[in-house]
Design an enzyme around this catalytic site. Structure first.
Site, mmCIF file in Angstrom:
data_model
loop_
_atom_site.group_PDB
_atom_site.id
_atom_site.type_symbol
_atom_site.label_atom_id
_atom_site.label_comp_id
_atom_site.label_asym_id
_atom_site.label_seq_id
_atom_site.Cartn_x
_atom_site.Cartn_y
_atom_site.Cartn_z
ATOM 1 N N LEU A 162 0.280 -1.325 -0.247
ATOM 2 C CA LEU A 162 -0.239 0.258 0.021
ATOM 3 C C LEU A 162 0.852 1.071 -0.458
ATOM 4 C CD1 LEU A 162 -2.879 -1.015 2.068
ATOM 5 C CD2 LEU A 162 -2.747 -1.208 0.276
ATOM 6 N N VAL B 76 10.856 1.470 11.687
ATOM 7 C CA VAL B 76 10.297 2.529 12.473
ATOM 8 C C VAL B 76 9.962 2.417 13.988
ATOM 9 C CG1 VAL B 76 9.396 3.474 10.165
ATOM 10 C CG2 VAL B 76 8.425 1.317 12.371
ATOM 11 N N CYS C 60 2.008 3.399 6.979
ATOM 12 C CA CYS C 60 2.106 1.756 5.929
ATOM 13 C C CYS C 60 2.619 1.199 6.576
ATOM 14 C CB CYS C 60 2.500 2.300 4.587
ATOM 15 S SG CYS C 60 0.797 3.357 3.829
ATOM 16 N N SER D 42 -6.610 -1.213 10.398
ATOM 17 C CA SER D 42 -6.971 -1.943 9.557
ATOM 18 C C SER D 42 -8.796 -2.524 10.123
ATOM 19 C CB SER D 42 -6.737 -3.711 9.811
ATOM 20 O OG SER D 42 -6.799 -4.844 9.910
ATOM 21 N N TYR E 124 -2.437 -8.296 17.072
ATOM 22 C CA TYR E 124 -2.982 -7.084 15.763
ATOM 23 C C TYR E 124 -4.035 -6.540 15.090
ATOM 24 C CZ TYR E 124 -3.290 -6.031 10.643
ATOM 25 O OH TYR E 124 -3.447 -5.664 9.369
ATOM 26 N N LYS F 29 -4.285 -2.352 15.693
ATOM 27 C CA LYS F 29 -5.471 -1.128 14.973
ATOM 28 C C LYS F 29 -6.341 -1.022 15.274
ATOM 29 C CE LYS F 29 -2.389 -2.061 11.617
ATOM 30 N NZ LYS F 29 -1.990 -1.362 10.731
HETATM 31 N N1 LIG Z 1 -3.018 -5.746 2.844
HETATM 32 C C1 LIG Z 1 -4.178 -5.830 3.523
HETATM 33 O O1 LIG Z 1 -5.100 -7.111 3.365
HETATM 34 C C2 LIG Z 1 -3.833 -5.547 4.419
HETATM 35 C C3 LIG Z 1 -5.279 -4.936 4.769
HETATM 36 C C4 LIG Z 1 -5.188 -4.308 6.661
HETATM 37 C C5 LIG Z 1 -4.221 -2.857 7.159
HETATM 38 N N2 LIG Z 1 -3.017 -3.196 5.968
HETATM 39 C C6 LIG Z 1 -2.460 -2.764 6.447
HETATM 40 O O2 LIG Z 1 -1.680 -1.653 5.657
HETATM 41 C C7 LIG Z 1 -0.226 -1.914 5.905
HETATM 42 C C8 LIG Z 1 0.332 -2.139 5.518
HETATM 43 O O3 LIG Z 1 0.241 -3.371 4.560
HETATM 44 P P1 LIG Z 1 0.720 -4.373 3.126
HETATM 45 O O4 LIG Z 1 -0.049 -5.042 3.026
HETATM 46 O O5 LIG Z 1 1.378 -2.671 1.901
HETATM 47 O O6 LIG Z 1 2.224 -4.981 3.374
HETATM 48 P P2 LIG Z 1 3.580 -5.247 2.961
HETATM 49 O O7 LIG Z 1 4.272 -6.552 4.115
HETATM 50 O O8 LIG Z 1 3.263 -5.376 1.669
HETATM 51 O O9 LIG Z 1 4.788 -3.788 3.979
HETATM 52 C C9 LIG Z 1 4.939 -3.761 4.205
HETATM 53 C C10 LIG Z 1 5.661 -2.897 4.684
HETATM 54 O O10 LIG Z 1 6.531 -2.095 6.278
HETATM 55 C C11 LIG Z 1 7.910 -2.973 6.198
HETATM 56 N N3 LIG Z 1 7.991 -2.392 7.603
HETATM 57 C C12 LIG Z 1 7.947 -3.948 8.347
HETATM 58 N N4 LIG Z 1 8.180 -3.931 9.799
HETATM 59 C C13 LIG Z 1 8.885 -2.490 9.421
HETATM 60 C C14 LIG Z 1 9.467 -1.909 10.688
HETATM 61 N N5 LIG Z 1 9.813 -2.164 12.298
HETATM 62 N N6 LIG Z 1 9.865 -0.335 10.092
HETATM 63 C C15 LIG Z 1 10.142 -0.024 8.703
HETATM 64 N N7 LIG Z 1 9.204 -0.842 8.010
HETATM 65 C C16 LIG Z 1 8.485 -2.254 8.169
HETATM 66 C C17 LIG Z 1 8.063 -4.046 5.631
HETATM 67 O O11 LIG Z 1 9.699 -4.351 5.148
HETATM 68 C C18 LIG Z 1 7.246 -3.791 4.278
HETATM 69 O O12 LIG Z 1 8.249 -2.622 3.118
HETATM 70 C C19 LIG Z 1 -0.301 -2.633 7.283
HETATM 71 O O13 LIG Z 1 -0.172 -1.916 8.601
HETATM 72 C C20 LIG Z 1 -0.685 -3.231 7.276
HETATM 73 O O14 LIG Z 1 -1.283 -4.288 8.238
HETATM 74 C C21 LIG Z 1 -3.270 -4.198 5.226
#
Ligand SMILES: NC(=O)c1ccc[n+]([C@@H]2O[C@H](COP(=O)([O-])OP(=O)(O)OC[C@H]3O[C@@H](n4cnc5c(N)ncnc54)[C@H](O)[C@@H]3O)[C@@H](O)[C@H]2O)c1
Length: 253
Positions: A18, A61, A87, A149, A162, A166
């Site tokens: 995202l 982060v 994100c 989420s 989780y 959230k």
């Molecule tokens: N994809 C979905 O269906 C979905 C649904 C609800 C919520 N979300 C939320 O959206 C956000 C993005 O999710 P996504 O699907 O793009 O996931 P993704 O795994 O594609 O991207 C997440 C990124 O966060 C980075 N990351 C993890 N821990 C980190 C840290 N300690 N410091 C810096 N970077 C870190 C990872 O390296 C990764 O590049 C997340 O918070 C996730 O919980 C996603």
């Protein structure tokens, strides 16, 4: 007429999913982007692909000092940060009492640290730099967008940590928006449903099929670009503040 874009965004978790889709969208619109991520190899590759209006800073982060330093470097590089998008996140699934044993409190705390505390940490650092931005005609200095989420409301078995992380993001949205209002800084949270990202792809195929079958309409996982479009809408719509917006095709899990 083409709109003059002056977005200078900082995106955590910007090397994937995202966050990356939003970074691409902002670059296409003529803005500049600082990406913070722990994934150094992919972060550097992406920053090369996206060009000179992108800066990648390898950042965990969960480190306050690293986040503060990254915000300063981004501000010095692009002159200002007027959009901060959180994100970065992890989505582990773990039962408290499983066949393999008892979930540890440190496992719970790790998810809270990455998802919730780091979001606070970036909000804190962002407001500190944004307070010095030149206000626009309405007195606005910046926008902070967090990613929760639908698990904040609808957590499944195995999602205690989780969902709590959230839920915390959704709950702090209003008090932060109220506090930062005197500076003209808005805070809005997006609560996505299912989006087709590398995180989603870690689920077994039968789980993703079952989950998408439950989405009323459209019957598919979201495209990360649709998340990016909402970020841009929030950026432009000054009335949106202090709210958590579901983006989920009416999915209730
Ligand atoms: N994809 C979905 O269906 C979905 C649904 C609800 C919520 N979300 C939320 O959206 C956000 C993005 O999710 P996504 O699907 O793009 O996931 P993704 O795994 O594609 O991207 C997440 C990124 O966060 C980075 N990351 C993890 N821990 C980190 C840290 N300690 N410091 C810096 N970077 C870190 C990872 O390296 C990764 O590049 C997340 O918070 C996730 O919980 C996603």
């Amino acid at each position: 007429m083409k709109q003059p874009y002056t977005i200078s965004a900082l995106i955590t978790g910007g090397a994937s999913g995202l966050g990356l889709a939003t970074a691409r969208h902002i670059i296409e619109l003529g803005g500049c982007v600082t990406l913070l991520d722990v994934n150094k190899n992919i972060g550097n590759q992406i920053s090369k692909q996206l060009g000179e209006k992108t800066l990648f800073i390898e950042t965990d982060v969960t480190s306050e000092a690293a986040v503060d330093a990254a915000l300063l470097r981004a501000t010095n590089t692009f002159g200002k940060i007027n959009l901060a998008l959180n994100c970065a996140g992890v989505a582990p699934s773990e039962r408290v009492l499983s066949k393999t044993g008892l979930m540890s409190t440190s496992s719970f705390a790790r998810t809270i640290a990455i998802n919730l505390i780091s979001t606070f940490c970036v909000c804190r650092a962002a407001v500190n730099v944004m307070q010095h931005n030149e206000p626009d005609t309405e007195g606005q200095r910046g926008i902070i967008i967090n990613t929760a989420s639908i698990a904040a409301y609808d957590g499944q078995i195995g999602q205690a940590a989780y969902a709590a992380s959230k839920g915390g993001i959704a709950s702090m949205t209003l008090p932060l928006a109220r506090e930062f209002s005197r500076l003209g800084i808005r805070v809005v949270t997006i609560a996505p449903g299912l989006f087709k990202t590398p995180l989603f792809d870690t689920l077994p195929p039968n789980a993703t099929e079952a989950l998408t079958a439950n989405i009323p309409f459209p019957k598919r996982a979201g495209d990360p670009h649709e998340f990016a479009q909402l970020v841009l809408h929030i950026y432009h719509n000054t009335m949106l503040n202090g709210e958590t917006i579901r983006l989920d095709g009416a999915l209730r899990m």
